[in-house]
Design a protein around this motif. Structure first.
Motif, short mmCIF file in Angstrom:
data_model
loop_
_atom_site.label_atom_id
_atom_site.label_comp_id
_atom_site.label_asym_id
_atom_site.label_seq_id
_atom_site.Cartn_x
_atom_site.Cartn_y
_atom_site.Cartn_z
N ALA A 49 0.55 -0.82 0.13
CA ALA A 49 -0.10 0.04 0.20
C ALA A 49 0.72 1.73 0.69
CB ALA A 49 -1.06 0.01 1.63
N GLU A 50 2.41 1.13 0.16
CA GLU A 50 2.58 2.26 0.81
C GLU A 50 3.42 2.53 -0.49
OE1 GLU A 50 6.39 -0.07 0.46
OE2 GLU A 50 4.29 -0.58 0.91
N ALA A 51 3.69 1.68 -1.50
CA ALA A 51 4.45 1.91 -3.04
C ALA A 51 4.18 2.66 -3.98
CB ALA A 51 4.64 0.48 -3.43
N VAL A 52 3.45 4.00 -3.76
CA VAL A 52 3.11 4.95 -4.27
C VAL A 52 3.79 6.36 -5.27
CG1 VAL A 52 1.36 5.68 -2.56
CG2 VAL A 52 3.54 6.87 -2.50
N ARG A 53 4.69 5.18 -6.06
CA ARG A 53 5.51 5.42 -6.58
C ARG A 53 6.55 4.56 -7.64
NH1 ARG A 53 6.17 11.62 -5.74
NH2 ARG A 53 5.90 12.05 -3.69
N PRO A 54 6.49 4.35 -8.52
CA PRO A 54 6.96 3.04 -9.23
C PRO A 54 8.40 3.26 -9.85
CG PRO A 54 5.77 4.85 -11.20
CD PRO A 54 5.53 5.55 -9.82
N TYR A 55 9.14 2.24 -9.55
CA TYR A 55 10.80 2.44 -9.39
C TYR A 55 10.95 3.01 -10.65
CZ TYR A 55 10.38 -1.21 -5.49
OH TYR A 55 9.58 -1.65 -4.63
N PRO A 56 12.11 4.42 -10.22
CA PRO A 56 12.25 4.79 -11.98
C PRO A 56 13.82 4.42 -12.16
CG PRO A 56 13.05 6.73 -10.15
CD PRO A 56 11.88 4.86 -9.36
N MET A 57 14.38 4.75 -13.59
CA MET A 57 15.19 4.11 -12.98
C MET A 57 16.48 4.76 -13.03
SD MET A 57 17.30 3.28 -17.38
CE MET A 57 19.46 3.25 -17.07
N PRO A 58 17.80 5.16 -12.21
CA PRO A 58 18.88 6.10 -11.77
C PRO A 58 18.99 7.05 -13.04
CG PRO A 58 18.84 3.87 -10.84
CD PRO A 58 18.36 3.22 -11.80
N ARG A 59 19.61 8.41 -12.67
CA ARG A 59 20.00 9.31 -13.43
C ARG A 59 21.41 10.02 -13.66
NH1 ARG A 59 15.92 10.34 -17.55
NH2 ARG A 59 17.13 12.68 -17.75
N ASP A 60 21.42 9.89 -11.96
CA ASP A 60 23.06 10.34 -11.27
C ASP A 60 24.02 9.12 -11.75
OD1 ASP A 60 23.37 8.90 -8.38
OD2 ASP A 60 21.66 8.63 -9.04
N PHE A 61 24.68 9.94 -12.15
CA PHE A 61 26.19 8.84 -13.23
C PHE A 61 26.61 8.45 -12.20
CE2 PHE A 61 30.63 9.22 -13.74
CZ PHE A 61 30.49 8.53 -15.12
N ALA A 62 27.08 8.65 -11.00
CA ALA A 62 27.60 7.71 -9.38
C ALA A 62 27.34 6.48 -9.38
CB ALA A 62 27.91 8.21 -9.03
N THR A 63 25.79 6.84 -9.38
CA THR A 63 25.01 5.36 -9.55
C THR A 63 25.03 4.52 -10.83
OG1 THR A 63 23.60 6.60 -7.80
CG2 THR A 63 22.47 4.69 -9.26
N LEU A 64 24.63 5.32 -12.02
CA LEU A 64 25.02 4.10 -12.55
C LEU A 64 26.24 3.64 -12.60
CD1 LEU A 64 23.16 6.56 -15.25
CD2 LEU A 64 22.24 4.99 -14.71
N LEU A 65 27.67 4.67 -12.71
CA LEU A 65 28.59 3.58 -12.80
C LEU A 65 28.77 2.91 -12.17
CD1 LEU A 65 31.72 4.24 -14.34
CD2 LEU A 65 32.24 5.92 -11.60
N LYS A 66 28.18 2.68 -10.88
CA LYS A 66 28.30 1.75 -9.88
C LYS A 66 27.77 0.65 -10.51
CE LYS A 66 28.44 3.37 -4.95
NZ LYS A 66 27.44 4.03 -3.85
N ILE A 67 26.21 0.61 -11.02
CA ILE A 67 25.70 -0.87 -11.84
C ILE A 67 26.38 -1.35 -12.63
CG2 ILE A 67 23.64 -0.99 -13.26
CD1 ILE A 67 22.28 0.68 -11.51
N ALA A 68 26.83 0.02 -13.63
CA ALA A 68 28.25 -0.42 -14.59
C ALA A 68 28.73 -1.27 -14.31
CB ALA A 68 28.88 0.44 -15.53
N THR A 69 30.46 -0.95 -13.23
CA THR A 69 30.93 -2.03 -13.04
C THR A 69 30.86 -3.32 -11.71
OG1 THR A 69 30.96 -0.35 -11.52
CG2 THR A 69 32.32 0.00 -13.29
N GLY A 70 29.33 -3.24 -10.93
CA GLY A 70 28.35 -4.10 -10.61
C GLY A 70 29.27 -3.82 -9.20
#
Length: 410
Positions: A49-70
């Motif tokens: 019931a609390e999930a009122v916002r869907p999951y967005p894709m991260p857009r900041d470079f630091a988070t994307l870099l973490k994902i890209a580098t595992g």
């Protein structure tokens, strides 16, 4: 009497079948397996019931870099399969911009508002209350600064959408979950979410209700769907089944079927894993370890650990590196005990790039309807979107505006 075939026996399909049946339709539910054995079986077991916002894709470079580098356990990807995901991921990134995400959240929250109330009707009619706990879950933070930021977000959600939560300090968390490590900063306790001890069994109980009320469930191959002069036909183990209408609720397999009718609907297909553990400590209610990208909660078979998203090929073998990492992180918090199953379960979550389900009539085929692409929340939203779909199919005034979910937006 109006007739419909519902293709797909997960939470979405079973719920849609029940809502049509309630309106006097003759409904046949068809799947290749028994109800509740695919994506609806393998989840964290929460009606959120609390999930009122869907999951967005991260857009900041630091988070994307973490994902890209595992360097994060939230997302894992196979480099050889990444080309399959590039186009939907780019669309996902575009829709995750703040303004577009706010618009998606407004449409998403209107569905979430019906989640627990629509489940409650089915739970009571299916006599499934023994599977439900109405005590919420806890969002654990290992870093005090991250906890403070999460509290601000929670306060925004309470202000904008009326969701209820309580902040637990480290000592309060230790008191609430005494078998957890006692040196954690704290957690947010989301109060309105319901938890389920066996998600597959809940879908099964809804399917049993559908049959008790006169519905038919058959094993068959959705790929045999054909348009006829009077409607639609599907081959089953009991022969051909015909109806004036057909509803596609096949989750991640829906676009594959619809493509042969000329519809190209993009999905971000996120594989997830789970495993049960027993013989160790127990949890009072589920706990989401945000820093380590997994959830764990008490289930009928023991504590279930559920992972984040893996981007891989549909037929790729299991690569449960996220599960191994999550298990190690969970063992830092409590005594898990031993693994129950020899191998982990895994399945695919169907996520649309704009984070909203595909719900409504096909624009070019009379009697063809769609209801899929609920992302991480199909288990939560099945009864809510099933009601909206049945209202549309029955010519009723929809309970909410269905325009944001229309299939023709793709």
């Amino acid at each position: 009497m109006q007739s419909a075939i519902v293709l797909g026996g997960g939470m979405i399909g079973v719920s849609a079948a029940l809502h049509l049946q309630r309106r006097g339709w003759s409904v046949t539910l068809i799947d290749r397996r028994e109800p509740g054995q695919e994506t609806s079986y393998g989840n964290a077991g929460m009606i959120q019931a609390e999930a009122v916002r869907p999951y967005p894709m991260p857009r900041d470079f630091a988070t994307l870099l973490k994902i890209a580098t595992g360097r994060t356990n939230d997302v894992h990807y196979s480099l050889t399969s990444l080309h399959r995901h590039v186009e939907p991921l780019l669309r996902y990134w575009w829709h995750s911009a703040p303004k577009r995400h706010r618009e998606a959240s407004e449409a998403w929250a209107r569905l979430i508002a019906y989640a627990t109330s629509e489940h409650d009707i089915l739970i009571r009619k299916a006599h499934a209350d023994n599977l439900i706990r109405r005590a919420g879950y806890r969002l654990l933070h290992r870093d005090p600064a991250a906890l403070e930021l999460a509290i601000k977000t929670a306060e925004e959600n309470r202000r904008d959408f009326g969701v209820n939560f309580r902040v637990l300090s480290g000592s309060e968390l230790a008191k609430a979950e005494p078998l957890l490590r006692d040196d954690l900063p704290g957690a947010i306790h989301w109060l309105d979410t319901w938890t389920v001890s066996d998600p597959g069994a809940l879908v099964g109980s809804y399917a049993d209700l559908f049959q008790r009320l006169g519905g038919h469930i058959l094993l068959g191959d959705a790929q045999t769907l054909q348009q006829t002069s009077s409607g639609w036909s599907v081959q089953t183990d009991d022969g051909a089944i015909d109806a004036a209408n057909v509803v596609v609720t096949l989750g991640p397999w829906s676009p594959d079927l619809l493509q042969k009718f000329g519809y190209r609907i993009p999905l971000v297909r996120k594989r997830g894993y789970h495993m049960h553990y027993s013989g160790g400590a127990t949890l009072d209610i589920p706990l989401v370890d945000t820093a380590r990208g997994y959830a764990m909660g008490p289930m009928a078979r023991g504590i279930r650990i559920t992972t984040g998203a893996e981007l891989t090929a549909p037929d790729a073998p299991a690569t449960p590196v996220q599960l191994a990492s999550a298990e190690a992180s969970a063992r830092e918090l409590l005594d898990l005990g031993g693994r129950v199953e020899p191998e982990p379960w895994y399945g695919t979550r169907p996520c649309t790039p704009d984070m909203l389900p595909v719900l409504g009539p096909a624009p070019r085929h009379r009697g063809l309807w769609m209801n899929f692409g609920h992302g991480h929340q199909g288990f939560t939203l099945g009864p809510a979107t099933g009601r909206l779909l049945a209202e549309m199919m029955s010519g009723e005034t929809p309970s909410i505006d269905p325009a944001p979910y229309r299939p023709e937006r793709f």
